[in-house]
Design a protein around this motif. Structure first.
Motif, PDB file in Angstrom:
ATOM      1  N   GLY A  89     -17.706  54.463  89.655  1.00 57.10           N
ATOM      2  CA  GLY A  89     -19.128  54.473  88.935  1.00 57.10           C
ATOM      3  C   GLY A  89     -19.255  53.857  87.648  1.00 57.10           C
ATOM      4  N   LEU A  90     -18.431  53.040  86.996  1.00 55.01           N
ATOM      5  CA  LEU A  90     -18.056  52.885  85.765  1.00 55.01           C
ATOM      6  C   LEU A  90     -18.418  51.331  85.502  1.00 55.01           C
ATOM      7  CD1 LEU A  90     -14.993  55.047  84.667  1.00 55.01           C
ATOM      8  CD2 LEU A  90     -17.450  55.569  84.235  1.00 55.01           C
ATOM      9  N   THR A  91     -18.721  50.778  84.144  1.00 60.26           N
ATOM     10  CA  THR A  91     -18.652  49.399  83.757  1.00 60.26           C
ATOM     11  C   THR A  91     -17.873  49.427  82.566  1.00 60.26           C
ATOM     12  OG1 THR A  91     -20.541  49.670  82.079  1.00 60.26           O
ATOM     13  CG2 THR A  91     -21.131  49.305  84.648  1.00 60.26           C
ATOM     14  N   LEU A  92     -17.532  48.234  82.152  1.00 58.08           N
ATOM     15  CA  LEU A  92     -16.748  47.738  80.721  1.00 58.08           C
ATOM     16  C   LEU A  92     -17.363  48.776  79.814  1.00 58.08           C
ATOM     17  CD1 LEU A  92     -16.470  44.036  81.162  1.00 58.08           C
ATOM     18  CD2 LEU A  92     -14.681  45.860  81.752  1.00 58.08           C
ATOM     19  N   ARG A  93     -18.845  48.895  79.616  1.00 58.65           N
ATOM     20  CA  ARG A  93     -19.354  49.562  78.438  1.00 58.65           C
ATOM     21  C   ARG A  93     -19.056  50.977  78.547  1.00 58.65           C
ATOM     22  NH1 ARG A  93     -21.248  46.982  74.310  1.00 58.65           N
ATOM     23  NH2 ARG A  93     -22.312  48.802  74.013  1.00 58.65           N
ATOM     24  N   ASP A  94     -18.377  51.559  79.692  1.00 59.78           N
ATOM     25  CA  ASP A  94     -18.084  53.043  79.697  1.00 59.78           C
ATOM     26  C   ASP A  94     -17.037  53.279  78.849  1.00 59.78           C
ATOM     27  OD1 ASP A  94     -20.232  54.209  80.967  1.00 59.78           O
ATOM     28  OD2 ASP A  94     -19.859  52.845  82.885  1.00 59.78           O
ATOM     29  N   GLN A 109      -4.134  40.973  77.554  1.00 60.46           N
ATOM     30  CA  GLN A 109      -5.315  39.624  77.682  1.00 60.46           C
ATOM     31  C   GLN A 109      -6.637  39.948  77.967  1.00 60.46           C
ATOM     32  OE1 GLN A 109      -4.304  36.557  80.661  1.00 60.46           O
ATOM     33  NE2 GLN A 109      -3.401  35.187  78.998  1.00 60.46           N
ATOM     34  N   ASN A 110      -6.793  40.900  78.645  1.00 63.15           N
ATOM     35  CA  ASN A 110      -8.322  41.131  79.038  1.00 63.15           C
ATOM     36  C   ASN A 110      -9.235  42.182  77.820  1.00 63.15           C
ATOM     37  OD1 ASN A 110      -8.563  40.072  81.259  1.00 63.15           O
ATOM     38  ND2 ASN A 110      -7.560  41.678  82.357  1.00 63.15           N
ATOM     39  N   ALA A 111      -8.423  42.312  76.606  1.00 63.26           N
ATOM     40  CA  ALA A 111      -8.809  43.083  75.468  1.00 63.26           C
ATOM     41  C   ALA A 111     -10.165  42.453  75.119  1.00 63.26           C
ATOM     42  CB  ALA A 111      -7.993  43.130  74.438  1.00 63.26           C
ATOM     43  N   ASP A 112     -10.534  41.267  75.287  1.00 59.07           N
ATOM     44  CA  ASP A 112     -11.879  40.505  74.879  1.00 59.07           C
ATOM     45  C   ASP A 112     -12.887  41.205  75.739  1.00 59.07           C
ATOM     46  OD1 ASP A 112     -10.509  39.028  77.095  1.00 59.07           O
ATOM     47  OD2 ASP A 112     -12.344  37.812  76.900  1.00 59.07           O
ATOM     48  N   LEU A 113     -12.763  41.596  77.038  1.00 59.50           N
ATOM     49  CA  LEU A 113     -13.566  42.469  77.577  1.00 59.50           C
ATOM     50  C   LEU A 113     -14.242  43.785  76.846  1.00 59.50           C
ATOM     51  CD1 LEU A 113     -12.047  42.263  81.163  1.00 59.50           C
ATOM     52  CD2 LEU A 113     -13.700  40.861  80.354  1.00 59.50           C
ATOM     53  N   PHE A 114     -13.690  44.328  75.948  1.00 57.27           N
ATOM     54  CA  PHE A 114     -14.256  45.481  75.322  1.00 57.27           C
ATOM     55  C   PHE A 114     -14.672  45.518  73.953  1.00 57.27           C
ATOM     56  CE2 PHE A 114     -11.118  46.014  78.870  1.00 57.27           C
ATOM     57  CZ  PHE A 114     -11.898  46.946  79.700  1.00 57.27           C
ATOM     58  N   PRO A 115     -15.403  44.502  73.556  1.00 57.86           N
ATOM     59  CA  PRO A 115     -15.778  44.085  72.092  1.00 57.86           C
ATOM     60  C   PRO A 115     -16.645  45.652  71.569  1.00 57.86           C
ATOM     61  CG  PRO A 115     -17.454  43.085  73.345  1.00 57.86           C
ATOM     62  CD  PRO A 115     -16.417  43.406  74.451  1.00 57.86           C
ATOM     63  N   HIS A 116     -17.049  46.307  72.499  1.00 54.47           N
ATOM     64  CA  HIS A 116     -17.699  47.537  71.964  1.00 54.47           C
ATOM     65  C   HIS A 116     -16.927  48.550  71.887  1.00 54.47           C
ATOM     66  CE1 HIS A 116     -17.113  47.886  76.155  1.00 54.47           C
ATOM     67  NE2 HIS A 116     -17.156  48.993  75.935  1.00 54.47           N
ATOM     68  N   ALA A 117     -15.681  48.524  72.116  1.00 55.37           N
ATOM     69  CA  ALA A 117     -14.681  49.596  72.092  1.00 55.37           C
ATOM     70  C   ALA A 117     -13.942  49.604  70.885  1.00 55.37           C
ATOM     71  CB  ALA A 117     -14.030  49.489  73.419  1.00 55.37           C
ATOM     72  N   ASP A 118     -13.314  50.783  70.384  1.00 53.26           N
ATOM     73  CA  ASP A 118     -12.318  51.124  69.586  1.00 53.26           C
ATOM     74  C   ASP A 118     -11.116  50.599  70.171  1.00 53.26           C
ATOM     75  OD1 ASP A 118     -11.500  51.853  67.000  1.00 53.26           O
ATOM     76  OD2 ASP A 118     -11.353  53.937  67.536  1.00 53.26           O
ATOM     77  N   VAL A 119     -10.334  49.646  69.627  1.00 48.13           N
ATOM     78  CA  VAL A 119      -9.105  49.109  70.119  1.00 48.13           C
ATOM     79  C   VAL A 119      -7.941  49.596  69.034  1.00 48.13           C
ATOM     80  CG1 VAL A 119      -7.824  46.924  70.659  1.00 48.13           C
ATOM     81  CG2 VAL A 119     -10.375  47.255  70.993  1.00 48.13           C
ATOM     82  N   LEU A 120      -7.036  50.061  69.753  1.00 44.46           N
ATOM     83  CA  LEU A 120      -5.918  50.522  69.110  1.00 44.46           C
ATOM     84  C   LEU A 120      -4.524  49.827  69.410  1.00 44.46           C
ATOM     85  CD1 LEU A 120      -6.474  54.436  69.410  1.00 44.46           C
ATOM     86  CD2 LEU A 120      -7.305  52.962  67.672  1.00 44.46           C
ATOM     87  N   ILE A 146      -7.189  36.667  70.614  1.00 42.30           N
ATOM     88  CA  ILE A 146      -7.839  37.577  71.647  1.00 42.30           C
ATOM     89  C   ILE A 146      -8.459  38.657  70.693  1.00 42.30           C
ATOM     90  CG2 ILE A 146      -7.742  39.078  73.388  1.00 42.30           C
ATOM     91  CD1 ILE A 146      -5.818  37.208  74.585  1.00 42.30           C
ATOM     92  N   LEU A 147      -7.615  39.021  69.642  1.00 39.38           N
ATOM     93  CA  LEU A 147      -7.917  40.584  69.020  1.00 39.38           C
ATOM     94  C   LEU A 147      -8.748  40.161  67.697  1.00 39.38           C
ATOM     95  CD1 LEU A 147      -4.406  42.333  69.346  1.00 39.38           C
ATOM     96  CD2 LEU A 147      -6.505  42.580  70.833  1.00 39.38           C
ATOM     97  N   ARG A 148      -8.745  38.896  67.337  1.00 38.22           N
ATOM     98  CA  ARG A 148      -9.480  38.762  65.961  1.00 38.22           C
ATOM     99  C   ARG A 148     -10.966  39.061  66.211  1.00 38.22           C
ATOM    100  NH1 ARG A 148      -5.358  35.034  64.821  1.00 38.22           N
ATOM    101  NH2 ARG A 148      -6.521  33.216  65.861  1.00 38.22           N
ATOM    102  N   SER A 149     -11.571  39.042  67.126  1.00 42.47           N
ATOM    103  CA  SER A 149     -12.892  39.179  67.208  1.00 42.47           C
ATOM    104  C   SER A 149     -13.359  40.622  67.588  1.00 42.47           C
ATOM    105  CB  SER A 149     -13.504  38.369  68.494  1.00 42.47           C
ATOM    106  OG  SER A 149     -13.107  38.535  69.649  1.00 42.47           O
TER     107      SER A 149
END
Length: 272
Positions: A89-94, A109-120, A146-149
């Motif tokens: 019941g989740l999406t990327l935005r969750d 490699q899929n980190a670009d799917l989470f531009p809204h998230a805090d990436v560590l 991938i991570l620069r954005s």
């Protein structure tokens, strides 16, 4: 053709025998509840004559209202990641936070799917991305792009992400390899990335691939043996730890079914 995963047959292949099961799919802990770990994508230690297939484990940590993704796999598994989230019941935005165990392509490699998230990411991994040589097979130079954005924050040992969820330094596989220590209802879970890639690695006491020093890798392995009740590895099914050794798997064996299409001879794959 059915291709078996890297799990050892000597471990228990079924739930039970006192082994804690993972939370049911779709079961998200309520606010204030004990943290839980859920396997979104199983890790596999697969290779072929043309190279590694690179299927890492992807794990969802829920602590109260927080949803933390540990590793995100490579682009070939995007649809599988979408489906795994949708089944819950989740999406990327969750996803609030994305923790990258290290900078190898199969984990980030899929980190670009989470531009809204805090990436560590550990600073040592960011440094390596900035100077990766052209012939680096697991950290090609485009990995840094991938991570620069994204909103990437440095993560080091002891960083608390939520109640019961802490970053743990596990160097050896790479200089900046990190894991997560999660205090679950079933005991202390360690999400290890490739510091402990499989039950086989924990049993042998040696990291499968070491690029940042034998001593560091051995200390990381010892930390996992000494502190983990449950291990969520980089390329295997999650398993229990009993007397510092692999105990039993938390999930049943899952074989990958692969098929190489041959349109000239396979009528089922021919175009209409």
């Amino acid at each position: 053709m059915s291709t078996a995963d890297s799990c050892e047959e000597t471990l228990s292949e079924k739930r039970g025998h006192g082994s804690p099961a993972e939370p049911a799919v779709g079961a998200t802990p309520a606010v204030g509840a004990t943290p839980a770990v859920d396997t979104l994508l199983l890790g596999f230690g697969l290779s072929s004559e043309q190279g590694s297939i690179g299927f890492c484990g992807v794990y969802l940590v829920s602590s109260g209202a927080r949803r933390i993704l540990f590793d995100c796999a490579h682009a070939g598994r995007r649809r599988a990641l979408y489906r795994a989230l949708a089944r819950r019941g989740l999406t990327l935005r969750d996803i609030d936070t994305l923790v990258l165990s290290h900078a190898h392509y199969d984990h980030i490699q899929n980190a670009d799917l989470f531009p809204h998230a805090d990436v560590l990411l550990h600073p040592a991994e960011a440094d390596h991305l900035a100077r990766a040589p052209l012939d680096d097979p697991v950290t090609p130079p485009w990995s840094g792009a991938i991570l620069r954005s994204l909103s990437v924050r440095a993560a080091g040992d002891g960083l608390a992400l939520a109640p019961g969820v802490t970053v743990t330094a596990l160097p050896g596989h790479t200089a900046g390899s990190i894991g997560l220590t999660v205090e679950t209802a079933a005991g202390t879970a360690l999400l290890t990335g490739d510091a402990v890639s499989s039950a086989r690695a924990l049993r042998s006491g040696r990291c499968t691939v070491i690029s940042a020093g034998e001593d560091a890798a051995a200390r990381s392995m010892e930390h996992v043996r000494a502190h983990a009740d449950l291990v969520y590895p980089g390329h295997d099914r999650p398993f229990t730890v009993v007397a510092r050794a692999p105990g039993s798997y938390l999930l049943p064996r899952a074989d990958l079914v692969t098929a190489a299409p041959d349109p000239l001879t396979d009528r089922s794959s021919a175009s209409p």
